[in-house]
Scaffold this motif. Structure first.
Motif, short mmCIF file in Angstrom:
data_model
loop_
_atom_site.label_atom_id
_atom_site.label_comp_id
_atom_site.label_asym_id
_atom_site.label_seq_id
_atom_site.Cartn_x
_atom_site.Cartn_y
_atom_site.Cartn_z
N TYR A 83 49.73 -37.16 37.42
CA TYR A 83 49.88 -37.40 36.20
C TYR A 83 48.44 -37.11 34.86
O TYR A 83 47.67 -37.38 35.50
N THR A 84 48.75 -36.35 33.91
CA THR A 84 47.57 -36.30 32.60
C THR A 84 47.39 -36.93 31.63
O THR A 84 48.63 -36.63 31.05
N LEU A 85 47.00 -36.64 30.43
CA LEU A 85 47.25 -37.03 29.38
C LEU A 85 46.25 -36.43 28.32
O LEU A 85 45.56 -35.82 28.95
N GLU A 86 47.18 -36.22 27.34
CA GLU A 86 46.91 -34.59 27.13
C GLU A 86 46.77 -35.12 24.99
O GLU A 86 47.90 -35.65 25.07
N ILE A 87 45.87 -34.40 25.28
CA ILE A 87 45.73 -34.47 22.84
C ILE A 87 46.27 -33.25 22.69
O ILE A 87 45.94 -32.09 22.69
N ASN A 88 47.27 -33.51 21.79
CA ASN A 88 47.48 -31.50 20.95
C ASN A 88 46.71 -31.93 19.55
O ASN A 88 46.87 -32.51 18.81
N PRO A 89 46.18 -31.55 19.55
CA PRO A 89 44.58 -31.03 17.92
C PRO A 89 45.95 -31.28 17.17
O PRO A 89 45.13 -31.75 16.20
N SER A 90 46.52 -30.33 16.50
CA SER A 90 47.21 -30.27 15.63
C SER A 90 47.83 -30.96 15.00
O SER A 90 48.58 -31.24 14.20
N GLN A 91 47.79 -32.26 15.98
CA GLN A 91 48.57 -32.83 15.58
C GLN A 91 48.05 -34.45 15.24
O GLN A 91 48.47 -35.70 15.14
N VAL A 92 46.69 -34.32 15.66
CA VAL A 92 45.98 -35.50 15.25
C VAL A 92 45.43 -35.62 14.69
O VAL A 92 44.21 -34.25 14.49
N ARG A 94 42.73 -37.75 13.26
CA ARG A 94 41.26 -38.42 13.20
C ARG A 94 40.93 -38.32 14.95
O ARG A 94 41.19 -39.03 15.80
N LEU A 95 40.86 -37.09 15.35
CA LEU A 95 40.41 -36.66 16.70
C LEU A 95 40.14 -37.75 17.80
O LEU A 95 39.85 -38.13 19.08
N ASP A 96 37.83 -37.80 17.29
CA ASP A 96 37.71 -38.72 17.96
C ASP A 96 37.77 -40.42 17.53
O ASP A 96 37.99 -41.05 18.72
N GLU A 97 38.47 -41.01 16.61
CA GLU A 97 39.19 -42.05 16.73
C GLU A 97 40.06 -42.28 17.42
O GLU A 97 40.04 -43.10 17.89
N THR A 98 41.34 -41.55 17.69
CA THR A 98 41.85 -41.06 18.95
C THR A 98 41.39 -41.57 20.23
O THR A 98 41.97 -41.76 20.70
N ILE A 99 40.86 -40.52 20.43
CA ILE A 99 39.73 -41.09 21.53
C ILE A 99 38.87 -42.06 22.14
O ILE A 99 39.97 -43.28 23.40
N ASP A 100 38.52 -42.84 21.27
CA ASP A 100 38.14 -44.17 20.48
C ASP A 100 39.12 -45.45 21.26
O ASP A 100 38.78 -46.06 22.52
N ALA A 101 40.39 -44.74 20.71
CA ALA A 101 41.05 -46.11 20.82
C ALA A 101 41.68 -45.70 22.04
O ALA A 101 42.41 -46.91 23.01
N TYR A 148 53.74 -45.37 21.19
CA TYR A 148 53.97 -45.16 19.60
C TYR A 148 52.63 -45.60 18.85
O TYR A 148 52.85 -44.23 17.50
N ARG A 149 51.42 -46.23 19.15
CA ARG A 149 50.87 -45.33 17.98
C ARG A 149 49.98 -44.13 18.37
O ARG A 149 48.88 -44.13 17.88
N PHE A 150 50.23 -43.32 19.08
CA PHE A 150 49.37 -42.62 19.35
C PHE A 150 50.33 -41.33 18.61
O PHE A 150 50.66 -41.02 19.89
N PRO A 151 50.59 -40.74 18.12
CA PRO A 151 51.12 -39.51 17.99
C PRO A 151 50.29 -38.13 17.90
O PRO A 151 49.19 -38.11 17.58
N GLY A 152 50.88 -36.98 18.62
CA GLY A 152 50.68 -36.26 19.26
C GLY A 152 49.46 -36.84 20.72
O GLY A 152 48.88 -35.23 21.51
#
Length: 627
Positions: A83-92, A94-101, A148-152
């Motif tokens: 399993y991999t945790l992935e972020i879609n930058p176009s849907q996030v 505040r990227l840094d805040e999301t990573i911190d959370a 639910y807290r992390f769209p994208g």
């Protein structure tokens, strides 16, 4: 007097207004009806397709990458799911805040953030980028509970490449890495964009690169019905991906491991070939590296450690680095002299310990009176080959040696092969610009005759030339892959192992040179390394200068380690019917009998006896061969 309006006139005026209003309403309905007709009938197919596109998503199904195994079925490159945790930058937003959370839920280290930023710079904005790979089941559960807290942000199941033996044979196997812009350009040029949809990785070096078309497979697809939020509702259709083909190698990975261990912490290369097929049994370049570092994107620290190392661990010395062959060139010179009629097998020539040409004395390390061809190889007489080179001339040497693949690429199926340098007047004219540099001097021919001067060949070229000599002149294309295997039905496609040409060698000449090379390991410069061997083996030691002594005597202990001579050894075994031909080079290892020959002994012992012998004691430098 009050004026009264006529009821008839008012009625007529009212009726006109009603008619106008009715006509206006009918016109509007006509326009609407026309528009409805246009949309529902004329443009029906277009809007139906658009609606279906909104309702149905076409998702790529990434194929399993083919595996790589050695000749005995030992896996060298395989796949596993994680399993991999992935972020879609176009849907996030505040990227840094999301990573911190996210880091409060899942362990995200600074190196994960650094790799994420590096991949993000190379990726397109709409692609998801991994922030953490190889999640545990517990980590997946923690994220899903708060998704639910992390769209994208999504957890994806991915296939990962794994090299179970780590650094063993890494230069040959190669590695995969994330697709970058240059890779995308090559994919588009080949017209394979559709087949790489959804694929994140591609072969970057070694067999992973050269056999990318075989290993990748064919991408499938899924038609999935989605809701207004873009989430999958149900699967409508599926075309399965076709897995990539597997590679079965000629390589013996245990032999490879024996060779790599024999080098220890020394720099160098070894190539071992089956003379009768051209199959590569071992292809060693030391030091080596762990290809697993590159799969997820190598960290800056690891990359700097590899790239800045003075030992150049990323350099494939076996096929790319070219070195003077030293005295390992002499058996081929002997064959050239016999073929040209400049020497006979029994002919003896003067050996006063030097050769004079143009007023310059080319020195040997010992005067022997006279020597014949057999002795010239066994005792490694420089004087014999100084004279022979002068008699053959540079054109005669170059034309004969070219038949054995010296100075040209062999076509091995591992990328990055160098041509080497087979010196000739033509080569010199192309190499240098100034007219005085382009001229070929007779003294340069003398140095070429003992494997020095402009001579520069890869260990692969030396091993291949030795294989050609002992198999009677049949020239094969060296290859590492023996079969390409279809995993769906098990069919195997053999890599071509037929000779590509035949060198017209006189069997008597070849036999004479082979007898001399066998004697090298009985009473000559290779005797110490092969003392007590329960088989007969032919070989030739060699030493290659790293820098010019300018007439001074070479004393190893007084020379900086990286300026010491290179140690070389070529061999074939068993002598009567060779099944292995090899070349060993140890950078700055000194005399060939000192470093390279003991490594060859361990490899040949394992190949013929299935066991590893202890290193023989190195021969005293005073008894070693000349340069």
């Amino acid at each position: 007097m009050t004026e009264f309006r006529s009821p008839d006139q008012e009625m007529q005026r009212f009726r006109r207004r009603v008619v106008v209003a009715l006509l206006f309403i009918l016109s509007c309905f006509a326009v609407l009806a026309g528009r409805f007709y246009y949309l529902q009938v004329v443009r029906h197919e277009y809007f139906h397709t658009r609606a279906e596109d909104n309702r149905i998503a076409l998702l790529p199904v990434v194929p399993n990458r083919g595996t790589i195994a050695d000749r005995n079925g030992k896996l060298l490159a395989r796949n596993y799911a994680a399993y991999t945790l992935e972020i879609n930058p176009s849907q996030v937003r505040r990227l840094d805040e999301t990573i911190d959370a996210l880091s409060a839920i899942i362990d995200i280290q600074p190196r994960d953030r650094t790799r994420f930023r590096k991949i993000l710079e190379e990726s397109r904005n709409f692609e998801s980028v991994p922030i953490r790979t190889r999640l545990t089941d517990e980590e997946v559960a923690r994220f899903v509970a708060e998704r639910y807290r992390f769209p994208g942000v999504e957890v994806q199941a991915r296939l990962f490449r794994d090299y179970p033996l780590g650094a063993v044979a890494s230069h040959m196997i190669g590695y995969i890495g994330r697709i970058n812009d240059r890779d995308l350009q090559r994919i588009e040029e080949r017209g394979e964009t559709a087949n790489y949809r959804g694929t994140d990785h591609i072969g970057k070096s070694g067999l992973e690169l050269s056999y990318e078309a075989e290993l990748h497979g064919t991408t499938g697809f899924e038609q999935v019905e989605v809701n207004a939020g873009g989430r999958a509702v149900r699967l409508l259709d599926r075309q399965a991906a076709l897995p990539g083909n597997d590679l079965e190698l000629t390589l013996d990975i245990e032999l490879q491991q024996v060779a790599e261990r024999a080098f220890g912490d020394r720099r160098g290369a070894l190539v071992a070939i089956e003379p009768n097929t051209g199959g590569v049994l071992a292809l060693v370049s030391m030091p080596t590296f762990d290809p697993n570092l590159f799969v997820d994107g190598i960290s800056t620290k690891d990359w700097q450690g590899l790239n800045d190392s003075p030992d150049l661990p990323l350099l494939n010395r076996a096929i790319y680095s070219a070195y003077p062959p030293g005295s390992t060139f002499k058996p081929f010179m002997a064959l050239a002299g016999l073929a040209a009629g400049k020497r006979t097998i029994e002919q003896r020539v003067p050996d006063p310990g030097y050769f004079v040409y143009g007023g310059h004395r080319f020195m040997d390390h010992k005067a022997r009176g006279t020597v014949d061809l057999h002795e010239s190889i066994v005792v490694s007489s420089n004087t014999y080959y100084y004279q022979l080179a002068n008699d053959l001339g540079i054109d005669g040497i170059a034309s004969f040696m070219r038949q054995f693949g010296f100075g040209e690429r062999s076509g091995i199926d591992v990328p990055g092969e160098a041509e080497g340098v087979l010196p000739s007047p033509e080569w010199k004219r192309e190499r240098f610009r100034k007219p005085e540099q382009q001229r070929w001097y007779g003294g340069e021919t003398i140095s070429v005759g003992i494997g020095q001067g402009y001579n520069a060949y890869t260990p692969l070229q030396l091993a291949n030339a030795m294989a050609i000599m002992v198999n009677g002149g049949r020239v094969f294309r060296p290859h590492v892959v023996r079969h390409v295997v279809n995993p769906r039905d098990g069919t195997r496609r053999a890599v071509e192992s037929e000779p590509i040409r035949q060198i017209p060698l006189n069997p008597k000449h070849v036999a004479a040179v082979r007898r001399a090379m066998v004697e090298v390991n009985k009473t000559g410069t290779g005797a110490r390394a092969f003392a007590g061997a329960p088989y007969e083996v032919g070989g030739k030691t060699g030493t290659a200068q790293v820098f010019s002594l300018r007439g001074q005597r070479y004393e190893e202990g007084k020379v900086a380690e990286r300026l010491r001579d290179h140690s070389l050894f070529v061999a074939f075994a068993p002598a009567e019917a060779p099944t292995i031909a090899l070349a060993v080079l140890v950078e700055n290892g000194g005399f060939g009998s000192q470093s390279a020959a003991p490594i060859a002994r361990q490899v040949i012992d394992f190949h013929l006896l299935g066991r590893k012998q202890d290193d023989p004691a190195p021969e005293d430098a005073a008894g070693a061969e000349s340069q």
